[in-house]
Design a protein around this motif. Structure first.
Motif, short mmCIF file in Angstrom:
data_model
loop_
_atom_site.label_atom_id
_atom_site.label_comp_id
_atom_site.label_asym_id
_atom_site.label_seq_id
_atom_site.Cartn_x
_atom_site.Cartn_y
_atom_site.Cartn_z
N GLY A 212 1.02 -0.91 0.03
CA GLY A 212 0.08 -0.03 0.57
C GLY A 212 1.25 1.08 -0.17
O GLY A 212 0.18 1.95 -0.47
N ASN A 213 2.30 0.82 0.62
CA ASN A 213 2.90 2.30 0.92
C ASN A 213 2.83 3.12 -1.32
O ASN A 213 2.89 2.08 -1.91
N SER A 214 3.38 3.97 -1.48
CA SER A 214 3.58 4.61 -2.86
C SER A 214 4.97 4.81 -3.09
O SER A 214 6.06 4.42 -2.27
N ASP A 215 4.84 4.39 -4.66
CA ASP A 215 6.80 4.78 -5.38
C ASP A 215 6.18 6.25 -5.01
O ASP A 215 5.72 6.76 -5.28
N ASP A 241 10.56 1.52 -2.42
CA ASP A 241 11.13 1.44 -3.76
C ASP A 241 11.29 -0.70 -3.60
O ASP A 241 11.61 -1.18 -3.15
N GLU A 242 12.68 -0.71 -4.72
CA GLU A 242 12.65 -2.09 -4.72
C GLU A 242 13.09 -2.70 -3.24
O GLU A 242 13.68 -3.84 -3.59
#
Length: 269
Positions: A212-215, A241-242
């Motif tokens: 649910g976190n944003s890129d 991120d990755e």
């Protein structure tokens, strides 16, 4: 001014600020969100979370989520499940047109108009529809431009009795995301709620992680972070991120580099 308003609430930063503006200016507020099979469906969870937070703080919104996800395999867009990968980069890049969902705002406005006219007829009072479209959308999304709004409004009035009871509320049509955030700062004080409490309950990322976190690399995220940078306030949402969760400063540094490179490329053009 109308007493009643129906807000098209995506769960993003812009429409969430619009919801606050509506609570400030109208007697009754109805909010409608749409599930059309979008990859960033977390925005619907954030919208519900914001509605609950507002209710806990004395601000009631009559809220509904409308299911349109039966269309998902019929829509050609990078934003829906099964579509191409959401592109990264700056919002002005031509590949951002891949994020257009065919006729999306027409579908949303038609339903919003129907609800607003129903409220107007039941109350025998005027009712507005509120849309969070803003100037930053105009280049990529033609259904966010004034010309489309005028044509859509004309069609609505041709197709309905008593349509003059319904008006439009588009306060950010000529405003960018920074202007929207500035309005949000004023509104949270007026409504007695917390800035971070509101904006952590929004999603702007078109490529959120399963958590649910944003890129912070897709264009919608870049534009959001740019607005927070210009405002001089940290964005309260969690970025990833990755490698996993990252501090906001990592996302901010990436966006600053991207914006610097984008300006340099424009200067060479």
């Amino acid at each position: 001014m109308a007493k009643h308003v129906v807000v098209s609430l995506s769960g993003g930063m812009d429409s969430s600020t619009l919801l606050l503006r509506a609570l400030s200016e109208y007697d009754t507020v109805t909010g409608i969100s749409f599930d059309y099979g979008q990859k960033h469906r977390v925005e619907l969870e954030r919208a519900q979370s914001l509605i609950d937070y507002l209710a806990d703080n004395g601000h009631k919104v009559n809220y509904r989520q409308i299911q349109l996800n039966g269309l998902v395999d019929l829509l050609d867009s990078a934003l829906v499940e099964g579509g191409d990968d959401v592109p990264e980069g700056h919002y002005e890049n031509d590949n951002m047109k891949e994020t257009v969902v065919p006729n999306r705002n027409k579908m949303f406005s038609s339903i919003t108009q129907a609800v607003a006219l129903s409220i107007a007829n039941k109350t025998e009072e005027t009712c507005d529809i509120a849309l969070g479209i803003h100037a930053g959308d105009h280049a990529i999304y033609p259904d966010c431009r004034q010309e489309f709004r005028d044509a859509d409004d004309a069609a609505f009035r041709e197709g309905n009795w008593d349509a003059d009871r319904v008006g439009y509320f588009t306060p950010y049509l000529q405003t960018d995301k920074l202007g929207i955030l500035k309005d949000g700062q004023k509104l949270v004080k007026e409504l007695g709620i917390g800035f971070n409490d509101v904006y952590k309950r929004t999603n702007t990322s078109y490529k959120p992680y399963p958590s649910g976190n944003s890129d912070y690399k897709s264009a919608s995220s870049v534009e959001r972070i740019e607005a927070f940078i210009d405002l001089g306030v940290d964005d309260p949402v969690q970025y990833e991120d990755e490698s996993g969760e990252v501090e906001y400063n990592v996302a901010k540094a990436y966006v600053k580099r991207l914006l610097s490179d984008h300006v340099a490329v424009k200067g060479d053009a």
